[in-house]
Scaffold this motif. Sequence first.
Motif, PDB file in Angstrom:
ATOM      1  N   LYS A   1      -4.193   2.800  -1.594  1.00  0.00           N
ATOM      2  CA  LYS A   1      -5.332   2.153  -1.001  1.00  0.00           C
ATOM      3  C   LYS A   1      -6.277   2.957  -0.225  1.00  0.00           C
ATOM      4  O   LYS A   1      -7.410   2.547  -0.078  1.00  0.00           O
ATOM      5  CB  LYS A   1      -5.116   0.897  -0.294  1.00  0.00           C
ATOM      6  CG  LYS A   1      -4.011  -0.179  -1.138  1.00  0.00           C
ATOM      7  CD  LYS A   1      -4.851  -1.397  -1.245  1.00  0.00           C
ATOM      8  CE  LYS A   1      -3.770  -2.334  -1.996  1.00  0.00           C
ATOM      9  NZ  LYS A   1      -4.297  -3.275  -2.730  1.00  0.00           N
ATOM     10  N   GLY A   2      -5.713   4.054   0.321  1.00  0.00           N
ATOM     11  CA  GLY A   2      -6.473   4.883   1.170  1.00  0.00           C
ATOM     12  C   GLY A   2      -6.687   4.247   2.462  1.00  0.00           C
ATOM     13  O   GLY A   2      -7.767   4.770   3.270  1.00  0.00           O
ATOM     14  N   TRP A   3      -5.812   3.387   3.034  1.00  0.00           N
ATOM     15  CA  TRP A   3      -5.881   2.896   4.513  1.00  0.00           C
ATOM     16  C   TRP A   3      -5.603   3.745   5.490  1.00  0.00           C
ATOM     17  O   TRP A   3      -4.578   4.258   5.352  1.00  0.00           O
ATOM     18  CB  TRP A   3      -5.331   1.575   4.532  1.00  0.00           C
ATOM     19  CG  TRP A   3      -5.678   0.463   3.580  1.00  0.00           C
ATOM     20  CD1 TRP A   3      -7.070   0.328   3.043  1.00  0.00           C
ATOM     21  CD2 TRP A   3      -5.066  -0.777   3.237  1.00  0.00           C
ATOM     22  NE1 TRP A   3      -6.823  -0.772   2.201  1.00  0.00           N
ATOM     23  CE2 TRP A   3      -5.696  -1.538   2.407  1.00  0.00           C
ATOM     24  CE3 TRP A   3      -3.741  -1.359   3.432  1.00  0.00           C
ATOM     25  CZ2 TRP A   3      -5.355  -2.830   2.000  1.00  0.00           C
ATOM     26  CZ3 TRP A   3      -3.447  -2.469   2.915  1.00  0.00           C
ATOM     27  CH2 TRP A   3      -4.104  -3.127   2.203  1.00  0.00           C
TER      28      TRP A   3
ATOM     29  N   ARG B   1       5.426  -1.353   1.860  1.00  0.00           N
ATOM     30  CA  ARG B   1       4.828  -2.563   2.237  1.00  0.00           C
ATOM     31  C   ARG B   1       4.645  -3.547   1.307  1.00  0.00           C
ATOM     32  O   ARG B   1       4.292  -3.181   0.178  1.00  0.00           O
ATOM     33  CB  ARG B   1       3.546  -2.225   3.406  1.00  0.00           C
ATOM     34  CG  ARG B   1       3.921  -1.259   4.429  1.00  0.00           C
ATOM     35  CD  ARG B   1       2.598  -1.020   5.167  1.00  0.00           C
ATOM     36  NE  ARG B   1       1.590  -2.158   5.323  1.00  0.00           N
ATOM     37  CZ  ARG B   1       1.735  -2.452   6.769  1.00  0.00           C
ATOM     38  NH1 ARG B   1       2.085  -1.707   7.703  1.00  0.00           N
ATOM     39  NH2 ARG B   1       1.013  -3.678   6.882  1.00  0.00           N
ATOM     40  N   SER B   2       4.622  -5.050   1.662  1.00  0.00           N
ATOM     41  CA  SER B   2       4.203  -5.961   0.718  1.00  0.00           C
ATOM     42  C   SER B   2       2.810  -6.077   0.641  1.00  0.00           C
ATOM     43  O   SER B   2       2.335  -6.964  -0.143  1.00  0.00           O
ATOM     44  CB  SER B   2       4.894  -7.436   1.312  1.00  0.00           C
ATOM     45  OG  SER B   2       4.209  -7.461   2.548  1.00  0.00           O
ATOM     46  N   ASP B   3       1.801  -5.250   1.527  1.00  0.00           N
ATOM     47  CA  ASP B   3       0.541  -5.564   1.187  1.00  0.00           C
ATOM     48  C   ASP B   3      -0.308  -4.212   0.863  1.00  0.00           C
ATOM     49  O   ASP B   3      -1.467  -4.158   0.747  1.00  0.00           O
ATOM     50  CB  ASP B   3      -0.056  -5.741   2.633  1.00  0.00           C
ATOM     51  CG  ASP B   3       0.249  -4.898   3.670  1.00  0.00           C
ATOM     52  OD1 ASP B   3       0.992  -3.987   3.407  1.00  0.00           O
ATOM     53  OD2 ASP B   3      -0.243  -5.107   4.748  1.00  0.00           O
ATOM     54  N   SER B   4       0.533  -3.193   0.438  1.00  0.00           N
ATOM     55  CA  SER B   4      -0.150  -1.998   0.005  1.00  0.00           C
ATOM     56  C   SER B   4       0.745  -1.198  -1.185  1.00  0.00           C
ATOM     57  O   SER B   4       2.132  -1.024  -0.990  1.00  0.00           O
ATOM     58  CB  SER B   4      -0.246  -0.983   0.947  1.00  0.00           C
ATOM     59  OG  SER B   4      -0.736   0.487   0.839  1.00  0.00           O
ATOM     60  N   GLY B   5       0.248  -0.675  -2.033  1.00  0.00           N
ATOM     61  CA  GLY B   5       0.807   0.371  -3.270  1.00  0.00           C
ATOM     62  C   GLY B   5       0.923   1.400  -2.674  1.00  0.00           C
ATOM     63  O   GLY B   5       0.394   1.818  -1.575  1.00  0.00           O
ATOM     64  N   PHE B   6       1.955   2.292  -3.419  1.00  0.00           N
ATOM     65  CA  PHE B   6       2.229   3.645  -3.036  1.00  0.00           C
ATOM     66  C   PHE B   6       2.724   4.516  -4.051  1.00  0.00           C
ATOM     67  O   PHE B   6       3.166   3.993  -5.211  1.00  0.00           O
ATOM     68  CB  PHE B   6       3.468   3.476  -1.931  1.00  0.00           C
ATOM     69  CG  PHE B   6       4.848   3.052  -2.510  1.00  0.00           C
ATOM     70  CD1 PHE B   6       5.624   3.932  -3.089  1.00  0.00           C
ATOM     71  CD2 PHE B   6       5.024   1.721  -2.259  1.00  0.00           C
ATOM     72  CE1 PHE B   6       6.942   3.325  -3.685  1.00  0.00           C
ATOM     73  CE2 PHE B   6       6.309   1.084  -2.886  1.00  0.00           C
ATOM     74  CZ  PHE B   6       7.218   1.902  -3.420  1.00  0.00           C
TER      75      PHE B   6
END
Length: 176
Positions: free
Chosen positions: A157-159, A90-95
């Motif tokens: 991020k652990g979201w 996603r453009s809002d979260s690293g992976f």
Amino acid sequence: MTKNLLKNPCGEGNMESWEVTENGGDSWHVEDMPGASGHAFHDAAVTKYFATSYALCLKKQVVDLLAEGFPADYLDAQPPVTVEDWYCGRSDSGFLYELTVSLLDDNEKILQRFRPDEVAVDAEKDDCSWTKVTHKFSGYGPGLRFISFEHGGQDTKGWVGWFGVRVTGSSVKVQA
């Protein structure tokens, strides 16, 4: 043309044909392309992908080459085996993303393995669009009977939810 030996490579059948080996966080989820904060895929025929969660999610398929119709003597001649996988975030979260493909004999002993370094992507610094991983096996010796394909990852991020790596378009092909 050589056919893809993986079943359900893009999630059209949800998790059908896949064995979940790590089911972390909110587990695996299938979403429609491009998804929230997603990226377009190069092939319009691919309309779904698998999404991972905040803890490690891995899934695999083991292809039985004899059951797929390949004669043992043909496999013993060591035909090239090509594997491919596509991943993005996603453009809002690293992976984090990982892939392990193993060529196995009739006792499921490893003849050859492809396991590239784990990929870590930070959405604030890196391109999170679809990236292809490909590898061609050769010179692995006689005895090939199975191919194990396992991939997955998680978000950084652990979201809660499905903010981790996305995978689709996976393939395993034995040169016919």
